[in-house]
Design a protein around this motif. Structure first.
Motif, short mmCIF file in Angstrom:
data_model
loop_
_atom_site.label_atom_id
_atom_site.label_comp_id
_atom_site.label_asym_id
_atom_site.label_seq_id
_atom_site.Cartn_x
_atom_site.Cartn_y
_atom_site.Cartn_z
N LYS A 8 0.80 -1.22 0.00
CA LYS A 8 0.00 0.00 0.00
C LYS A 8 0.84 1.27 0.00
O LYS A 8 0.32 2.35 -0.27
CB LYS A 8 -0.93 0.01 1.22
N VAL A 9 2.11 1.18 0.34
CA VAL A 9 2.95 2.38 0.42
C VAL A 9 4.10 2.26 -0.58
O VAL A 9 4.48 1.17 -1.00
CB VAL A 9 3.51 2.58 1.85
N LYS A 10 4.62 3.41 -0.96
CA LYS A 10 5.77 3.45 -1.86
C LYS A 10 7.03 3.09 -1.07
O LYS A 10 7.27 3.64 0.02
CB LYS A 10 5.93 4.84 -2.47
N THR B 207 15.92 16.19 17.17
CA THR B 207 14.50 16.21 17.55
C THR B 207 13.62 16.65 16.38
O THR B 207 12.49 16.18 16.24
CB THR B 207 14.27 17.14 18.75
N THR B 208 14.13 17.54 15.53
CA THR B 208 13.37 17.94 14.34
C THR B 208 13.18 16.76 13.40
O THR B 208 12.09 16.54 12.87
CB THR B 208 14.09 19.09 13.61
N LEU B 209 14.25 15.99 13.18
CA LEU B 209 14.14 14.80 12.34
C LEU B 209 13.20 13.77 12.96
O LEU B 209 12.40 13.14 12.25
CB LEU B 209 15.53 14.19 12.12
N SER B 210 13.28 13.59 14.27
CA SER B 210 12.40 12.64 14.95
C SER B 210 10.94 13.06 14.83
O SER B 210 10.05 12.22 14.65
CB SER B 210 12.79 12.51 16.42
N ALA B 211 10.69 14.38 14.94
CA ALA B 211 9.33 14.88 14.80
C ALA B 211 8.79 14.61 13.40
O ALA B 211 7.64 14.19 13.22
CB ALA B 211 9.30 16.38 15.09
N ALA B 212 9.62 14.86 12.38
CA ALA B 212 9.21 14.58 11.01
C ALA B 212 8.92 13.10 10.81
O ALA B 212 7.95 12.72 10.13
CB ALA B 212 10.30 15.05 10.04
N CYS B 213 9.72 12.24 11.42
CA CYS B 213 9.51 10.80 11.32
C CYS B 213 8.20 10.39 11.99
O CYS B 213 7.45 9.57 11.47
CB CYS B 213 10.69 10.06 11.94
N ASP B 214 7.91 10.96 13.16
CA ASP B 214 6.68 10.64 13.87
C ASP B 214 5.45 11.03 13.06
O ASP B 214 4.46 10.29 13.00
CB ASP B 214 6.64 11.35 15.23
N VAL B 215 5.49 12.20 12.43
CA VAL B 215 4.37 12.65 11.61
C VAL B 215 4.20 11.76 10.38
O VAL B 215 3.09 11.39 10.01
CB VAL B 215 4.56 14.12 11.19
N GLY B 216 5.33 11.40 9.76
CA GLY B 216 5.26 10.49 8.62
C GLY B 216 4.69 9.14 9.02
O GLY B 216 3.88 8.54 8.30
N GLU B 217 5.09 8.66 10.18
CA GLU B 217 4.57 7.38 10.66
C GLU B 217 3.08 7.47 10.95
O GLU B 217 2.33 6.53 10.67
CB GLU B 217 5.33 6.96 11.92
N GLU B 218 2.63 8.61 11.51
CA GLU B 218 1.20 8.78 11.76
C GLU B 218 0.41 8.73 10.46
O GLU B 218 -0.66 8.11 10.39
CB GLU B 218 0.95 10.12 12.47
N PHE B 219 0.94 9.36 9.42
CA PHE B 219 0.26 9.33 8.12
C PHE B 219 0.16 7.90 7.59
O PHE B 219 -0.90 7.48 7.12
CB PHE B 219 1.01 10.21 7.12
N PHE B 220 1.25 7.15 7.68
CA PHE B 220 1.27 5.80 7.11
C PHE B 220 0.36 4.84 7.88
O PHE B 220 -0.35 4.02 7.29
CB PHE B 220 2.69 5.25 7.06
N VAL B 221 0.39 4.90 9.23
CA VAL B 221 -0.40 3.94 10.00
C VAL B 221 -1.90 4.25 9.92
O VAL B 221 -2.73 3.35 10.10
CB VAL B 221 0.04 3.90 11.49
N LYS B 222 -2.25 5.51 9.64
CA LYS B 222 -3.66 5.87 9.54
C LYS B 222 -4.19 5.72 8.12
O LYS B 222 -5.41 5.76 7.91
CB LYS B 222 -3.88 7.30 10.02
N ASN B 223 -3.31 5.58 7.15
CA ASN B 223 -3.73 5.46 5.76
C ASN B 223 -3.24 4.17 5.09
O ASN B 223 -3.46 3.98 3.90
CB ASN B 223 -3.23 6.65 4.94
N TYR C 176 10.10 3.82 -1.56
CA TYR C 176 11.07 4.91 -1.36
C TYR C 176 10.60 5.89 -0.29
O TYR C 176 11.43 6.58 0.32
CB TYR C 176 11.35 5.63 -2.69
N HIS C 177 9.30 5.96 -0.03
CA HIS C 177 8.82 6.76 1.09
C HIS C 177 9.27 6.15 2.41
O HIS C 177 9.68 6.86 3.34
CB HIS C 177 7.29 6.87 1.05
N CYS C 178 9.18 4.83 2.50
CA CYS C 178 9.63 4.14 3.71
C CYS C 178 11.14 4.22 3.88
O CYS C 178 11.65 4.31 5.01
CB CYS C 178 9.19 2.68 3.67
N LEU C 179 11.87 4.20 2.79
CA LEU C 179 13.32 4.35 2.85
C LEU C 179 13.69 5.72 3.41
O LEU C 179 14.57 5.84 4.28
CB LEU C 179 13.93 4.17 1.46
N LEU C 180 13.00 6.76 2.94
CA LEU C 180 13.25 8.10 3.45
C LEU C 180 12.89 8.20 4.92
O LEU C 180 13.63 8.80 5.72
CB LEU C 180 12.44 9.11 2.64
N LEU C 181 11.77 7.58 5.31
CA LEU C 181 11.34 7.60 6.71
C LEU C 181 12.37 6.90 7.60
O LEU C 181 12.72 7.40 8.68
CB LEU C 181 9.98 6.92 6.84
#
Length: 330
Positions: free
Chosen positions: A73-75, A173-189, A77-82
């Protein structure tokens, strides 16, 4: 004026979120103690510890995904970036302890919370009402009390290069925040098992490359005693449980709730030092723990106007559906 009531809370979701948050916080505390023990042994290889966690995720969730054989369901390369962002965020924060004080890291680590709130607001369209903002502010007050307690207790060690260390914390912490938001998008979609499998697989690859570049010499000098092996296996198990529970918490309560729960990890460490090692700590720590807990509860509460608005929209949608059915029948 915003009105609220405890009766308006979704009790099950709130209790699950608070409970999972504190289990995650305790796992983080264990990892901090384990990292300190590894450092005490003279081993400076932070990415190697993360590698074991990513490898365990890849083996378990990758095996489950292959067994189920779902449609992807996910690309990839998106997971690689995450995964890359997650590995580097962890590395930078751990690296910062070599240059700045524990107090500075504790304070600046809170930078992840406004980052998560801004990113979820921009990219996930999450709305934060006054109740949730108040909960965040109260949580911050609890952390500030911890910092003042350290200063009051005489923890004034500045580190070898405080400016460099502080910048590393902010970047991590900025990178971790971006990762958390990306993870929220993936687990909810998408599929949570799929996300953890890809995060573990690509995290293992990224960590392995980084280890070969930065930590290969350190690993050659490690004396792999039984105690050291068990310590690394314990870290791997804790990381596996941490990432698994974080995915569940983010899916049910969001990335902001996860980061707010994470604030209590330092306070759990204080309680362990107090009752486990009989160390004396400042009384402000206990007040800080209670304050942060209250902030988490307030953040988890549903606001009355938000609930009424949702009920109004549901009624409006239902009325619109009935109208369309009547028109279709005629």
């Amino acid at each position: 004026m915003v009105c609220f009531s405890f009766n308006e809370m979704n009790a099950k979701k709130t209790l699950i979120g608070l409970g999972l948050g504190q289990i995650i916080s305790l796992l983080s505390t264990f990892l901090s103690f384990a990292a300190s023990e590894v450092t005490r042994k003279g081993i400076n290889a932070p990415t190697t510890q993360s590698f074991m966690g990513y490898l365990s995720l890849a083996i378990v969730y990758g095996g489950i995904m292959l067994y189920r054989r779902p449609g992807i369901k996910v690309k990839w390369y998106h997971c690689l970036l995450l995964a890359f962002v997650d590995v580097e965020g962890n590395f930078l924060v751990v690296k910062a302890y070599q240059y700045t004080s524990l107090t500075s890291v504790m304070l600046l680590d809170c930078w992840a919370i406004p980052c998560v709130m801004v990113l979820t607001w921009v990219f996930l369209k999450t709305k934060y009402r006054m109740m949730k903002i108040s909960g965040v502010v109260i949580c911050f007050l609890g952390v500030v009390m911890v910092v003042f307690s350290d200063v009051h207790a005489g923890d004034r060690a500045g580190g070898s290069n405080p400016v460099k260390g502080d910048l590393l914390v902010l970047a991590g912490t900025t990178l971790s925040a971006a990762c958390d938001v990306g993870e929220e998008f993936f687990v909810k979609n998408g599929d949570m098992i799929e996300l953890l499998a890809f995060l573990g697989t690509f995290g293992t690859i990224v960590a392995a490359v980084q280890i070969s570049i930065l930590e290969r010499g350190v690993l050659k000098e490690i004396h792999w005693s039984t105690e050291t092996i068990l310590l690394y296996l314990g870290v791997a198990l804790a990381l596996f449980l941490l990432y698994s529970l974080v995915a569940v918490l983010i899916q049910t309560n969001g990335a902001t709730m996860f980061n707010l729960s994470y604030l209590t990890s330092d306070m759990w460490a204080v309680l362990i030092r107090t009752f486990g090692y009989h160390e004396k700590v400042d009384w402000l720590y206990f007040l800080a723990f209670a304050t942060t807990a209250i902030g988490l509860i307030i953040y988890s509460m549903k606001e009355k106007d938000e609930e009424e608005q949702r009920m109004f929209l549901d009624e409006e949608d239902g009325e619109s559906l009935r109208t369309r059915l009547i028109v279709a029948s005629t």
